[in-house]
Write an enzyme that holds these catalytic residues in place. Structure first.
Site, PDB file in Angstrom:
ATOM      1  N   GLU A   1      24.466  45.614  96.989  1.00  0.00           N
ATOM      2  CA  GLU A   1      23.317  46.350  97.523  1.00  0.00           C
ATOM      3  C   GLU A   1      23.439  47.862  97.363  1.00  0.00           C
ATOM      4  O   GLU A   1      24.488  48.457  97.622  1.00  0.00           O
ATOM      5  CB  GLU A   1      23.140  46.003  99.007  1.00  0.00           C
TER       6      GLU A   1
ATOM      7  N   LYS B   1      20.985  44.837  94.357  1.00  0.00           N
ATOM      8  CA  LYS B   1      20.160  44.422  95.489  1.00  0.00           C
ATOM      9  C   LYS B   1      19.444  45.637  96.065  1.00  0.00           C
ATOM     10  O   LYS B   1      20.081  46.638  96.420  1.00  0.00           O
ATOM     11  CB  LYS B   1      21.063  43.776  96.541  1.00  0.00           C
TER      12      LYS B   1
ATOM     13  N   ASP C   1      26.288  33.448 101.338  1.00  0.00           N
ATOM     14  CA  ASP C   1      25.831  34.700 101.945  1.00  0.00           C
ATOM     15  C   ASP C   1      26.995  35.263 102.761  1.00  0.00           C
ATOM     16  O   ASP C   1      27.037  35.155 103.980  1.00  0.00           O
ATOM     17  CB  ASP C   1      24.621  34.429 102.838  1.00  0.00           C
TER      18      ASP C   1
ATOM     19  N   PHE D   1      13.178  36.339 103.470  1.00  0.00           N
ATOM     20  CA  PHE D   1      14.018  36.114 104.647  1.00  0.00           C
ATOM     21  C   PHE D   1      13.366  35.104 105.597  1.00  0.00           C
ATOM     22  O   PHE D   1      12.372  35.409 106.246  1.00  0.00           O
ATOM     23  CB  PHE D   1      14.253  37.439 105.377  1.00  0.00           C
TER      24      PHE D   1
ATOM     25  N   THR E   1      15.440  42.375  98.125  1.00  0.00           N
ATOM     26  CA  THR E   1      15.755  41.799  99.424  1.00  0.00           C
ATOM     27  C   THR E   1      14.803  42.319 100.502  1.00  0.00           C
ATOM     28  O   THR E   1      13.911  43.122 100.216  1.00  0.00           O
ATOM     29  CB  THR E   1      17.227  42.107  99.772  1.00  0.00           C
TER      30      THR E   1
END
Length: 329
Positions: free
Chosen positions: A97, A133, A18, A179, A157
């Site tokens: 993203e 994303k 990440d 998350f 996400t």
């Protein structure tokens, strides 16, 4: 001698970095990597990435962009350039993203995803190595559904609840990123507690619930736990399809010598009570999201945070290249 926790974990779960820190990715050599606007902004502040930034700006200029649009195009090019550099260091996929400001606009999200993939194609990168994303709003999930129907792989996400996961399953998305840490943070504040035992950690339990649901119903969408606050949370989800972990926690796992035991598996899933799987409508999705204060607050806060990070990067680049001064002149 017992292998370290990271080595053991890699036998149970695909570990994803990440990070947009190229040095960290080179060190830990994960299979996949994920990025987001905050990580891209942090990487843009590193001196070693100066050339990447200058190249992105020059490319945007050559394409004919000007003023504010010049900076926005530079950000998209830079985001892809980081992805290209990351892919040189890993064997798998990188998640890139879409601008979070588009999270409630299905058509704009689809268009931006295709723009990003076109940039990757210019650098000779196959779409099979890219996960687009997208925030797990209803509109974002519908964009993902359309993209997946065209063979474009997506990573949904900012996911905080089973209702979001169900909608993602209905959309046949490739991967979801629930998350963990942000859920824990929310409950610690809401319930005024300092910590939870790992078997009661709300973030860990949320991912387990989603994982079990997917495996019970043979849903192909991969589950990738994200946003960890400790290696205990990471190890609490050993056996999950994927786990995306920040470099500082990867380093901790590398130094940890405990025995790692699978906490998630298909067998575990079938030992738990099944939730029925029926398609979730837009009305039901939005009603459940509205009634889930944690999920609704964290989803919007996450979107706002990514928008802010992109705005910070915009300001950094505009100042660096004198675009603000040019506009004012």
């Amino acid at each position: 001698m017992t292998a370290n926790a990271l080595t053991q974990l890699k036998k149970l779960t695909t570990i994803v970095a990440d990070s947009s820190d190229l040095a960290a990715i080179e060190k830990f050599r994960p299979l996949d990597a994920t990025t987001n606007p905050s990580l891209i902004t942090a990487a843009a502040n590193q001196k070693e990435n100066k050339q990447l930034i200058e190249d992105a700006f020059q490319q945007a200029q050559q394409e004919g962009y000007q003023d504010e649009q010049l900076i926005e195009r530079t950000i998209d090019i830079l985001t892809v350039k980081f992805g290209v550099e990351i892919l040189k260091l890993i064997e798998g996929r990188v998640s890139t993203e879409v601008d979070a400001a588009l999270s409630y606009d299905t058509a704009a999200t689809i268009a931006k995803a295709k723009e990003l993939l076109a940039l990757y194609a210019k650098y000779g990168v196959s779409s099979d190595r890219i996960l687009i994303k997208i925030a797990s709003t209803w509109e974002g999930i519908q964009a993902a559904k359309a993209l997946e129907a065209e063979g474009i792989h997506t990573n949904l996400t900012l996911l905080f609840g089973l209702h979001q996961a169900k909608a993602c399953a209905d959309a046949n998305v490739t991967l979801i990123s629930p998350f963990v840490g942000r859920i824990l943070d929310w409950y610690k504040k809401a319930e005024n507690v300092d910590a939870y035992p790992i078997d009661q950690d709300p973030g860990v339990l949320s991912v387990k619930q989603i994982y079990f649901f997917y495996k019970q119903h043979n849903i192909k969408t991969e589950v990738m736990g994200a946003s960890f606050r400790s290696i205990d949370q990471v190890l609490g989800l050993a056996g999950c399809d994927l786990l995306t972990v920040a470099p500082n926690l990867l380093a901790e796992l590398e130094q940890d010598q405990r025995e790692v035991v699978a906490q998630l598996s298909t067998d575990h899933a079938h030992a738990h009570t099944e939730h029925p799987h029926t398609p979730i409508s837009e009305a039901a999705f939005k009603a459940e999201l509205e009634h889930d204060l944690m999920a609704s607050q964290l989803l919007q806060a996450g979107i706002d945070g990514f928008i802010k990070a992109r705005e910070q990067l915009h300001s950094l680049l505009a100042e660096s290249f004198g675009v603000i001064r040019e506009i004012k002149a």
